[in-house]
Design a protein around this motif. Structure first.
Motif, PDB file in Angstrom:
ATOM      1  N   LYS A  12      66.309  23.459  54.166  1.00  0.00           N
ATOM      2  CA  LYS A  12      66.018  24.884  54.155  1.00  0.00           C
ATOM      3  C   LYS A  12      67.277  25.625  54.589  1.00  0.00           C
ATOM      4  CE  LYS A  12      63.388  24.331  58.507  1.00  0.00           C
ATOM      5  NZ  LYS A  12      62.058  24.527  59.109  1.00  0.00           N
ATOM      6  N   TYR A  13      67.382  26.872  54.159  1.00  0.00           N
ATOM      7  CA  TYR A  13      68.630  27.620  54.314  1.00  0.00           C
ATOM      8  C   TYR A  13      68.372  28.921  55.050  1.00  0.00           C
ATOM      9  CZ  TYR A  13      70.055  24.319  50.736  1.00  0.00           C
ATOM     10  OH  TYR A  13      70.315  23.161  50.043  1.00  0.00           O
ATOM     11  N   THR A  14      69.350  29.293  55.897  1.00  0.00           N
ATOM     12  CA  THR A  14      69.228  30.539  56.638  1.00  0.00           C
ATOM     13  C   THR A  14      70.617  31.004  57.061  1.00  0.00           C
ATOM     14  OG1 THR A  14      68.096  31.610  58.514  1.00  0.00           O
ATOM     15  CG2 THR A  14      68.963  29.400  58.880  1.00  0.00           C
ATOM     16  N   ASN A  15      70.688  32.209  57.578  1.00  0.00           N
ATOM     17  CA  ASN A  15      71.911  32.714  58.187  1.00  0.00           C
ATOM     18  C   ASN A  15      71.619  32.987  59.644  1.00  0.00           C
ATOM     19  OD1 ASN A  15      73.903  35.026  59.029  1.00  0.00           O
ATOM     20  ND2 ASN A  15      74.798  34.041  57.228  1.00  0.00           N
ATOM     21  N   CYS A  16      72.442  32.476  60.538  1.00  0.00           N
ATOM     22  CA  CYS A  16      72.182  32.619  61.968  1.00  0.00           C
ATOM     23  C   CYS A  16      73.505  32.757  62.707  1.00  0.00           C
ATOM     24  CB  CYS A  16      71.409  31.400  62.484  1.00  0.00           C
ATOM     25  SG  CYS A  16      70.850  31.538  64.197  1.00  0.00           S
ATOM     26  N   LEU A  17      73.626  33.804  63.500  1.00  0.00           N
ATOM     27  CA  LEU A  17      74.827  34.054  64.311  1.00  0.00           C
ATOM     28  C   LEU A  17      76.092  34.042  63.449  1.00  0.00           C
ATOM     29  CD1 LEU A  17      74.049  31.966  67.537  1.00  0.00           C
ATOM     30  CD2 LEU A  17      73.533  34.365  67.064  1.00  0.00           C
ATOM     31  N   ASN A  32      63.668  31.878  63.286  1.00  0.00           N
ATOM     32  CA  ASN A  32      65.077  31.567  63.048  1.00  0.00           C
ATOM     33  C   ASN A  32      65.740  30.894  64.244  1.00  0.00           C
ATOM     34  OD1 ASN A  32      67.153  31.412  61.200  1.00  0.00           O
ATOM     35  ND2 ASN A  32      68.053  33.364  61.769  1.00  0.00           N
ATOM     36  N   ASN A  33      65.063  29.858  64.732  1.00  0.00           N
ATOM     37  CA  ASN A  33      65.596  29.032  65.824  1.00  0.00           C
ATOM     38  C   ASN A  33      65.844  29.844  67.085  1.00  0.00           C
ATOM     39  OD1 ASN A  33      66.334  26.577  66.949  1.00  0.00           O
ATOM     40  ND2 ASN A  33      68.475  26.778  66.339  1.00  0.00           N
ATOM     41  N   LEU A  58      79.232  24.704  65.906  1.00  0.00           N
ATOM     42  CA  LEU A  58      79.954  25.491  64.911  1.00  0.00           C
ATOM     43  C   LEU A  58      80.232  26.903  65.396  1.00  0.00           C
ATOM     44  CD1 LEU A  58      78.010  24.225  61.792  1.00  0.00           C
ATOM     45  CD2 LEU A  58      80.358  23.643  62.427  1.00  0.00           C
ATOM     46  N   PHE A  59      79.281  27.486  66.112  1.00  0.00           N
ATOM     47  CA  PHE A  59      79.493  28.828  66.655  1.00  0.00           C
ATOM     48  C   PHE A  59      80.657  28.825  67.643  1.00  0.00           C
ATOM     49  CE2 PHE A  59      78.775  32.136  69.830  1.00  0.00           C
ATOM     50  CZ  PHE A  59      78.570  33.254  69.030  1.00  0.00           C
ATOM     51  N   LEU A  60      80.709  27.833  68.527  1.00  0.00           N
ATOM     52  CA  LEU A  60      81.794  27.757  69.506  1.00  0.00           C
ATOM     53  C   LEU A  60      83.132  27.506  68.810  1.00  0.00           C
ATOM     54  CD1 LEU A  60      80.072  25.673  72.340  1.00  0.00           C
ATOM     55  CD2 LEU A  60      80.361  28.153  72.220  1.00  0.00           C
TER      56      LEU A  60
END
Length: 229
Positions: free
Chosen positions: A23-28, A44-45, A75-77
């Motif tokens: 599943k796909y989403t955009n987050c941060l 969204n987590n 990945l965010f860090l």
């Protein structure tokens, strides 16, 4: 053992697997795909997102993340200033998922390995910070996992937290710290009691009650290891 809590967590995990995968989403600001048997909760987590947003800045730092899941935090860090992030997880699906998301986002300063806590981390490696969103539901040592995703939430024998805290010093730089996220549920002293027993200096840097019944009540701590004797 809290049977009600185990049932609650198992139901929540099972419900997270009802959709089609990936599943796909955009987050941060990240383009994220989530694979089967990798946890991504409602809204969204919301838990992983809150933890990630509240980790102190890691600009220029080498970071080890334990329990990387789909790679959101690592990945965010990495995208926001860390010099390098080593993302680890006990489940192979999470490693594959993290690296797939690194490629999706063009992030090259993340590597990922399968490891039970520090087991497969090079003992010569040193990190400025070790990040762990710890499984917090204690189950018996001989607990039978019904699926890979249950490794994200269950702690057989209740040993994970102690092993994480006691092993960290080997892998930290002299000024390095730990960032620990933990669901204290209805027991807000669950972590501080353990940290005080071990004599570890610590600071609460964030708290968030996710559910009104207190079943998901996240605390985020910065912890300093004891110096070598």
């Amino acid at each position: 053992m809290n049977i009600d809590r185990i049932s609650y967590v198992r139901k929540r995990l099972a419900e997270s697997q009802l959709s089609d995968f990936p599943k796909y989403t955009n987050c941060l600001g990240l383009d994220i795909e989530v694979h089967k048997d990798v946890f991504w909760d409602d809204d969204n987590n919301v838990t992983g997102r809150w933890v990630t947003e509240n980790i102190p800045p890691m600009a220029g730092k080498r970071v080890l993340e334990i329990g990387c899941g789909c790679g959101l935090t690592a990945l965010f860090l990495a995208k926001n200033g860390a010099s390098h992030v080593l993302a680890t997880d006990v489940t192979p699906n999470a490693i594959t998922n993290t690296m797939a998301n690194a490629r999706r986002n063009g992030i090259t300063n993340v590597t990922s390995i399968k490891s039970d806590l520090y087991q497969n981390v090079d003992k010569k490696s040193r990190f400025d910070c070790i990040v762990f969103h710890s499984p917090s539901t204690r189950v018996p040592e001989n607990f039978e996992f019904s699926s890979m995703i249950e490794y994200s939430s269950f702690d057989p024998g209740g040993s994970l937290l102690t092993r994480f805290l006691q092993g960290a010093r080997t892998y930290l730089t002299p000024t390095g710290t730990m960032i620990l996220a933990y669901n204290v549920s209805r027991n807000e002293s669950a972590i501080t009691d353990k940290l005080e027993k071990l004599g570890l200096p610590h600071k609460l840097i964030g708290r968030k009650k996710i559910t009104s019944d207190g079943m998901i009540n996240l605390h985020l701590y910065e912890i300093w290891p004891l110096p070598d004797e």
